[in-house]
Design a protein around this motif. Structure first.
Motif, PDB file in Angstrom:
ATOM      1  N   PHE A 121       0.834  -1.198   0.000  1.00 34.71           N
ATOM      2  CA  PHE A 121       0.000   0.000   0.000  1.00 34.71           C
ATOM      3  C   PHE A 121       0.873   1.255   0.000  1.00 34.71           C
ATOM      4  CE2 PHE A 121      -2.295  -3.442   1.977  1.00 34.71           C
ATOM      5  CZ  PHE A 121      -3.583  -3.341   1.485  1.00 34.71           C
ATOM      6  N   PHE A 122       0.263   2.352  -0.415  1.00 36.46           N
ATOM      7  CA  PHE A 122       0.913   3.663  -0.437  1.00 36.46           C
ATOM      8  C   PHE A 122      -0.045   4.658   0.196  1.00 36.46           C
ATOM      9  CE2 PHE A 122       2.049   7.704  -2.581  1.00 36.46           C
ATOM     10  CZ  PHE A 122       3.415   7.721  -2.326  1.00 36.46           C
ATOM     11  N   SER A 123       0.479   5.529   1.064  1.00 39.72           N
ATOM     12  CA  SER A 123      -0.418   6.399   1.822  1.00 39.72           C
ATOM     13  C   SER A 123       0.278   7.691   2.208  1.00 39.72           C
ATOM     14  CB  SER A 123      -0.887   5.668   3.083  1.00 39.72           C
ATOM     15  OG  SER A 123      -1.667   6.515   3.903  1.00 39.72           O
ATOM     16  N   ARG A 124      -0.547   8.693   2.505  1.00 39.13           N
ATOM     17  CA  ARG A 124      -0.043   9.953   3.051  1.00 39.13           C
ATOM     18  C   ARG A 124      -0.076   9.865   4.575  1.00 39.13           C
ATOM     19  NH1 ARG A 124       0.389  15.566   1.794  1.00 39.13           N
ATOM     20  NH2 ARG A 124       0.013  15.042  -0.400  1.00 39.13           N
ATOM     21  N   LEU A 125       0.979  10.399   5.217  1.00 42.15           N
ATOM     22  CA  LEU A 125       1.024  10.516   6.669  1.00 42.15           C
ATOM     23  C   LEU A 125       0.448  11.866   7.077  1.00 42.15           C
ATOM     24  CD1 LEU A 125       4.626   9.158   7.219  1.00 42.15           C
ATOM     25  CD2 LEU A 125       2.594   8.193   8.311  1.00 42.15           C
ATOM     26  N   LEU A 126      -0.569  11.862   7.932  1.00 41.26           N
ATOM     27  CA  LEU A 126      -1.229  13.095   8.349  1.00 41.26           C
ATOM     28  C   LEU A 126      -1.277  13.151   9.869  1.00 41.26           C
ATOM     29  CD1 LEU A 126      -2.815  15.663   7.482  1.00 41.26           C
ATOM     30  CD2 LEU A 126      -4.900  14.277   7.672  1.00 41.26           C
ATOM     31  N   PHE A 127      -0.659  14.190  10.444  1.00 38.99           N
ATOM     32  CA  PHE A 127      -0.669  14.328  11.896  1.00 38.99           C
ATOM     33  C   PHE A 127      -2.049  14.750  12.370  1.00 38.99           C
ATOM     34  CE2 PHE A 127       0.265  16.732  15.886  1.00 38.99           C
ATOM     35  CZ  PHE A 127       0.672  15.632  16.631  1.00 38.99           C
ATOM     36  N   ASN A 128      -2.556  14.042  13.372  1.00 40.04           N
ATOM     37  CA  ASN A 128      -3.877  14.293  13.935  1.00 40.04           C
ATOM     38  C   ASN A 128      -3.695  14.611  15.419  1.00 40.04           C
ATOM     39  OD1 ASN A 128      -6.521  14.284  14.791  1.00 40.04           O
ATOM     40  ND2 ASN A 128      -7.089  12.388  13.746  1.00 40.04           N
ATOM     41  N   PRO A 129      -3.666  15.888  15.804  1.00 36.28           N
ATOM     42  CA  PRO A 129      -3.347  16.237  17.191  1.00 36.28           C
ATOM     43  C   PRO A 129      -4.454  15.929  18.186  1.00 36.28           C
ATOM     44  CG  PRO A 129      -3.896  18.202  15.946  1.00 36.28           C
ATOM     45  CD  PRO A 129      -3.855  17.083  14.957  1.00 36.28           C
ATOM     46  N   ALA A 130      -5.709  15.817  17.708  1.00 38.03           N
ATOM     47  CA  ALA A 130      -6.830  15.603  18.633  1.00 38.03           C
ATOM     48  C   ALA A 130      -7.891  14.741  17.960  1.00 38.03           C
ATOM     49  CB  ALA A 130      -7.412  16.937  19.090  1.00 38.03           C
ATOM     50  N   PRO A 131      -7.640  13.444  17.778  1.00 34.11           N
ATOM     51  CA  PRO A 131      -8.612  12.588  17.096  1.00 34.11           C
ATOM     52  C   PRO A 131      -9.877  12.412  17.923  1.00 34.11           C
ATOM     53  CG  PRO A 131      -6.839  11.260  18.020  1.00 34.11           C
ATOM     54  CD  PRO A 131      -6.426  12.687  18.179  1.00 34.11           C
ATOM     55  N   VAL A 132     -10.998  12.272  17.223  1.00 36.19           N
ATOM     56  CA  VAL A 132     -12.281  12.053  17.898  1.00 36.19           C
ATOM     57  C   VAL A 132     -12.856  10.689  17.539  1.00 36.19           C
ATOM     58  CG1 VAL A 132     -12.808  14.497  18.051  1.00 36.19           C
ATOM     59  CG2 VAL A 132     -13.520  13.220  16.023  1.00 36.19           C
ATOM     60  N   LEU A 133     -12.274   9.993  16.573  1.00 39.11           N
ATOM     61  CA  LEU A 133     -12.718   8.658  16.181  1.00 39.11           C
ATOM     62  C   LEU A 133     -11.529   7.714  16.158  1.00 39.11           C
ATOM     63  CD1 LEU A 133     -15.121   9.446  13.185  1.00 39.11           C
ATOM     64  CD2 LEU A 133     -15.788   8.703  15.487  1.00 39.11           C
ATOM     65  N   GLY A 134     -11.823   6.435  16.448  1.00 40.06           N
ATOM     66  CA  GLY A 134     -10.774   5.426  16.386  1.00 40.06           C
ATOM     67  C   GLY A 134      -9.846   5.480  17.574  1.00 40.06           C
ATOM     68  N   LEU A 135      -9.192   4.359  17.817  1.00 39.58           N
ATOM     69  CA  LEU A 135      -8.259   4.236  18.928  1.00 39.58           C
ATOM     70  C   LEU A 135      -6.841   4.094  18.393  1.00 39.58           C
ATOM     71  CD1 LEU A 135     -10.289   1.721  21.140  1.00 39.58           C
ATOM     72  CD2 LEU A 135     -10.165   4.213  21.379  1.00 39.58           C
ATOM     73  N   PRO A 136      -5.871   4.620  19.147  1.00 38.36           N
ATOM     74  CA  PRO A 136      -6.000   5.324  20.433  1.00 38.36           C
ATOM     75  C   PRO A 136      -6.375   6.792  20.224  1.00 38.36           C
ATOM     76  CG  PRO A 136      -3.699   5.174  19.836  1.00 38.36           C
ATOM     77  CD  PRO A 136      -4.453   4.429  18.764  1.00 38.36           C
ATOM     78  N   LEU A 137      -7.133   7.331  21.181  1.00 40.53           N
ATOM     79  CA  LEU A 137      -7.556   8.728  21.127  1.00 40.53           C
ATOM     80  C   LEU A 137      -6.473   9.605  21.748  1.00 40.53           C
ATOM     81  CD1 LEU A 137     -11.364   8.417  21.962  1.00 40.53           C
ATOM     82  CD2 LEU A 137     -10.313   8.999  19.757  1.00 40.53           C
TER      83      LEU A 137
END
Length: 632
Positions: free
Chosen positions: A233-249
């Motif tokens: 697979f190939f993907s973009r890395l995106l920093f998520n400082p405050a996720p609201v879905l999925g674990l770990p939060l």
């Protein structure tokens, strides 16, 4: 200069004492057919923390390390990574052991940690040639993180490192005094695959950072009741400082805009037209992603064999899907790293060890039995934890003619030396950004890959403290250092791939159904082919082939038969029953013959311990290649 096109033939190859004939490959790339001159290479061992005599608490005493900055485990694995942007440090993940109990300040030097190591012979202000980046991090700085051992890869900003399924961020350049455990964070990487983006996400492995430092390639296993599969697979890395879905939060990196590097609706590697079989070697067929070219315009991977039993590396253009073969030596090739300017590659290969040539030494055999035998034949490259890899330097165009590269650590094979064959290269070698150095690491052969039931005596480690891992540095003193190359971000879209949305299921890889077929030689002759297996799933269990003056190049002619049956013993273990009586004549004189009762091997993909009854022997121009001894 000469343009090599698919389907043509080249001059006789000189591989060891046996000449082989090269086959022109898919790429229309133009290159010089002559081999580059040999380079002067100086190989040395990089310094590591002193070795702890045991894993016991407090075993790393002040006598062993007066600076109280930790000891390395004698036997637990480590990994070298790539270089920081100035090419004067490498990143590495190691296992500290024997630390004193808290509250002793030395208690922080325990377990898996990321370090940087100076490669110029100089020291940090405290007198160590290495600096621990993650030792003593506050717990709140690494919430949700997982193991950091695998494939450490520094970003070009010099402050972040991809390690395992995490990104370590020092807050400042890692070699700066401002980078401390308190400024450092470990952020987990998450691949959300459920339709509602819930849960922990899916597991993934073999992560490779794209040179644009924005994207990442990775692989993931698939499992059925009887089969292990894998997609890249190939993907973009995106920093998520405050996720609201999925674990770990917790603050994390998300894999977004994911593309599967396989399209089941595209032309496949083997096509069926009535009773005719045809190979389509221009098809993109990525088995496991291994990385990227230095400019990031190509993906490197282990692909479907071009010649029976011969595991090679390939590259595919990200924009066009154009495939080219990088290696063709009968040894097993896997890890690879391209130089930043794309002109060189370093590979790890079994070439020169004769480990797998009893299977792969006969060239110009179509990869038909590989449809059922490949799971076993690829596993032969290892003996349990022992790998038979050594590092080789190749130019961009790879194996061709009489050119099969230059061994980085060539020598007299004396125990403990840089060329000691009992020190086996592991995982990924790495180029420096200025292209004057390559770092790689090795593991010493240890029980049960030697001693006991194994006929090979165990070597005695000559490394400091008797440790069984070491990190090596190969320098090219004749090269002029180059400036670091900036790579613009590539598109998220790969035209020949398939976008993957959360909730999507992986496909099955199409294959030829059971039946009787004819494969015509490109130049002359033909082969009768019988596939047996489950017609409903196209899972093959048996391949029988009889060749009649079969030739793709008009220079080498194949006669005889092979019959291989595969029995699944578990998801990862197979039993192969093999009967072979092949003869190749023409420019190459070769035979591939099993004993009268056949060759029978049981092997596990993960344990890779060789156990066989009967024999399989390949003879190439008078040189005989026999199978390994059991357990060896």
């Amino acid at each position: 200069m000469r343009s090599w096109l698919r389907g043509c033939s080249s001059s006789i190859l000189a591989w060891r004492s046996a000449p082989f004939v090269a086959t022109c490959e898919i790429s229309r790339e133009t290159f010089t057919n002559s081999a580059p001159p040999l380079e002067k290479i100086i190989v040395s061992e990089l310094p590591l923390p002193p070795t702890s005599p045991s894993e016991d608490v407090g075993a790393c005493s002040g006598t062993i390390n007066p600076r109280r900055t930790g000891c390395i485990s004698k036997t637990q694995e480590l990994r070298n990574g790539n270089f920081l942007p100035n090419s004067r440090y490498i990143v590495a993940t190691i296992h500290f052991a024997g630390a004193p109990a808290a509250p002793d300040p030395g208690s922080i030097y325990t377990g898996e940690q990321l370090i940087i190591i100076k490669t110029d012979g100089k020291l940090f202000p405290n007198g160590d040639p290495w600096k621990c980046i993650t030792c003593g991090m506050p717990a709140e700085n690494k919430q949700g993180s997982t193991a950091i051992l695998e494939y450490p890869q520094a970003f070009k900003d010099g402050q972040r490192v991809l390690a395992g399924n995490n990104i370590i961020d020092g807050g400042y350049p890692l070699d700066s005094p401002k980078c401390t455990p308190n400024t450092t964070h470990i952020y987990p990487i998450r691949w959300g695959t459920s339709a509602d983006n819930s849960g922990n996400g899916s597991s993934f492995r073999e992560n490779r950072l794209h040179p644009d430092n924005v994207h990442m390639g990775f692989s993931a296993f698939t499992f059925t009741a009887t089969e292990i599969g894998e997609f890249a697979f190939f993907s973009r890395l995106l920093f998520n400082p405050a996720p609201v879905l999925g674990l770990p939060l917790v603050p994390r990196y998300d894999l977004v805009n994911v593309t599967r590097l396989f399209d089941p609706t595209a032309p496949q590697r083997i096509t069926v037209d009535g009773n005719q079989l045809k190979f389509n070697f221009s098809a993109v067929n990525i088995g496991e992603l291994r990385g990227f070219s230095g400019s990031g315009d190509e993906i490197t991977y282990v692909g479907f064999n071009r010649e029976s039993g011969n595991t090679d590396l390939f590259a595919v253009k990200i924009r066009t899907g154009t495939v080219r073969r990088l290696t063709e030596h009968p040894g097993y090739t896997d890890p690879i790293d391209f130089s930043p300017d794309d002109k060189w590659m370093v590979i790890l290969d079994t070439r020169g060890t004769d480990r797998v040539e009893f299977v792969s030494g006969m060239r110009h055999v179509p990869p038909l039995i590989d449809l059922v035998a490949n799971k076993a034949t690829t596993a032969v490259r290892n003996n349990g934890a022992r790998r038979f890899f050594q590092p080789w330097l190749l130019d961009r165009s790879g194996d061709r003619g009489s050119y099969f590269g230059q061994k980085l650590n060539a020598g007299d094979n004396t125990p403990g030396s840089i060329s000691d064959p009992q020190w086996n290269a592991q995982a990924d070698p790495r180029w420096s950004w200025d292209q004057t150095q390559i770092a790689y690491y090795q593991a010493l052969t240890v029980s049960p890959a030697c001693g006991g039931m194994n006929p090979l005596p165990c070597p005695v480690s000559t490394a400091q403290g008797g440790r069984t891992y070491r990190i090596m540095l190969a320098k090219f003193p004749s090269r002029t250092p180059l400036k670091i190359r900036e790579v613009s971000p590539v598109s998220d879209i790969i035209p020949w791939g398939v976008p993957v949305n959360p909730g999507d299921k992986n496909p099955t890889r199409p294959g030829p159904p059971p039946g009787n077929y004819v494969l015509k030689g490109i130049s002359s002759g033909f082969a009768n082919v019988t596939f047996k297996g489950d017609a409903a799933t196209n899972v093959l269990t048996s391949v029988a082939v009889t060749y009649h003056q079969f030739s793709d190049d008009g220079l080498n002619f194949l006669e005889g038969s092979e019959d291989v049956n595969s029995t699944t013993l578990s998801v990862s273990k197979v039993k192969i029953d093999w009967h072979s009586n092949l003869t190749l004549s023409g420019q190459m004189q070769s035979t591939k013959v099993t004993s009268p009762e056949g060759f029978h091997v049981s092997i596990d993909l993960f344990d890779t311990v060789f156990e066989a009854n009967g024999t399989l022997t390949t003879t190439v121009n008078g040189k005989v290649y026999k199978q390994p001894l059991n357990n060896a």
